[in-house]
Design an enzyme around this catalytic site. Structure first.
Site, PDB file in Angstrom:
ATOM      1  N   GLU A  38       0.839  -1.203   0.000  1.00 31.76           N
ATOM      2  CA  GLU A  38       0.000   0.000   0.000  1.00 31.76           C
ATOM      3  C   GLU A  38       0.874   1.252   0.000  1.00 31.76           C
ATOM      4  OE1 GLU A  38      -0.244   2.088   2.883  1.00 31.76           O
ATOM      5  OE2 GLU A  38      -0.281   0.798   4.661  1.00 31.76           O
ATOM      6  N   ARG A  63       0.726  -2.668  12.250  1.00 27.04           N
ATOM      7  CA  ARG A  63      -0.021  -3.576  11.359  1.00 27.04           C
ATOM      8  C   ARG A  63      -0.442  -2.879  10.065  1.00 27.04           C
ATOM      9  NH1 ARG A  63      -0.556  -8.076  14.273  1.00 27.04           N
ATOM     10  NH2 ARG A  63      -1.886  -9.088  12.734  1.00 27.04           N
ATOM     11  N   CYS A  68       7.871  -1.383  -1.847  1.00 31.45           N
ATOM     12  CA  CYS A  68       8.963  -2.349  -1.974  1.00 31.45           C
ATOM     13  C   CYS A  68      10.107  -2.140  -1.000  1.00 31.45           C
ATOM     14  CB  CYS A  68       9.478  -2.403  -3.406  1.00 31.45           C
ATOM     15  SG  CYS A  68      10.320  -0.907  -3.985  1.00 31.45           S
ATOM     16  N   HIS A 107      12.783  -0.330  -8.318  1.00 38.38           N
ATOM     17  CA  HIS A 107      12.158  -1.437  -7.601  1.00 38.38           C
ATOM     18  C   HIS A 107      13.207  -2.293  -6.900  1.00 38.38           C
ATOM     19  CE1 HIS A 107       9.387  -4.449  -6.331  1.00 38.38           C
ATOM     20  NE2 HIS A 107      10.058  -5.393  -6.957  1.00 38.38           N
ATOM     21  N   ASP A 122      10.360 -11.767  -3.609  1.00 41.35           N
ATOM     22  CA  ASP A 122       9.927 -10.374  -3.693  1.00 41.35           C
ATOM     23  C   ASP A 122       8.557 -10.261  -3.045  1.00 41.35           C
ATOM     24  OD1 ASP A 122       9.209  -7.797  -4.319  1.00 41.35           O
ATOM     25  OD2 ASP A 122       9.572  -7.968  -6.470  1.00 41.35           O
TER      26      ASP A 122
END
Length: 266
Positions: A38, A63, A68, A107, A122
């Site tokens: 998110e 939580r 990435c 990334h 990943d």
């Protein structure tokens, strides 16, 4: 340092603590099902702190989810604490993008060496790799969802997914291992630059062994493994409910403007 007990509790893992391929597979699958992808903090202009203490406070204690650098940075520290040999890599995202112009390397992914064999793991890509795959072979590899393969392109390795009979590029990784400091600049770009995909779009995603849940702005897609996709357009209240019920996020009152902007998208 990483609090392994807290991390295991976060993802619901109670298996062995050893550097094996099976443990890697189990942790990977539980992570992507429990700690969602998110970009809400980017949408809120909060910035993204990828220091270990900040990541642990957000993804484990609070939580929350993340993108990435947070997700794979956390997973890398977990694997290292268990005795895995892990290298951070950096690559260019190709997924759903035109071939030109080329995008920068933004990334983060991980290469794990187990008994002399290299694996790609990943847990920080929106359309998540369902489980680790071999890094150094070109043949198609089955996962809980799509088939994937790694191929050599320009002295790099490209991840591709088999979608409707066509091999679609996901991202292309440089083979040079990265230091933690190498992710500071791409993280800054990804979280602040106006052309960053995360600045432009609300993205939330979760992958379980049976189902993919993907939210792009106001468009929710639910796809069972091997099945047809269910697609819905959500209003702001429905976006907040989906964030809580489907993605398990602790929705805060000040997220409302993010959901309202996403709901207004065409």
């Amino acid at each position: 340092m990483i609090d392994l007990a807290a991390y295991f509790d976060r993802i619901g893992y109670d298996g062995p603590s050893e550097a094996s391929a099976q443990v890697l597979r189990d942790l990977h699958a539980l992570h992507i099902a429990s700690i969602v992808f998110e970009d809400i903090d980017v949408q809120l202009d909060r910035g993204i702190d990828i220091a270990p203490a900040a990541v642990d406070a957000k993804l484990i204690a609070a939580r929350r989810g993340g993108y990435c650098y947070e997700q794979n940075g956390l997973f890398k520290r977990v694997l290292e604490a268990l005795g895995f040999e892990v290298e951070g890599l950096l690559g260019r995202v190709k997924w759903m993008l035109p071939a030109e112009p080329a995008r920068g390397r933004t990334h983060m992914a991980l290469r794990v060496i187990i008994d002399g064999q290299a694996w790609l793991t990943d847990v920080g890509f929106g359309s998540a790799l369902p489980n680790p795959i071999r890094f150094d072979i070109d043949t198609p590899q089955k996962t809980a969802h799509e088939d994937y393969r790694m191929i050599s392109v320009d002295r790099e390795r490209r991840l591709e997914a088999l979608i409707a009979g066509t091999w679609e590029p996901v991202y292309q990784l440089s083979l040079e291992p990265q230091l933690d400091v190498d992710y500071v600049q791409p993280n800054w770009f990804s979280s602040t630059h106006p052309t960053s995909n995360f600045r432009q779009n609300l993205i939330i995603a979760r992958t379980t062994p049976t189902t993919r849940y993907n939210l792009l702005n106001n468009r929710l897609t639910i796809r069972e493994a091997g099945g047809e996709a269910e697609k819905r357009v959500l209003n702001a209240a429905e976006l907040a409910q989906a964030a809580r019920d489907l993605f398990g996020l602790p929705v805060e009152a000040d997220w409302t403007p993010v959901f309202e902007r996403a709901a207004a998208r065409e």
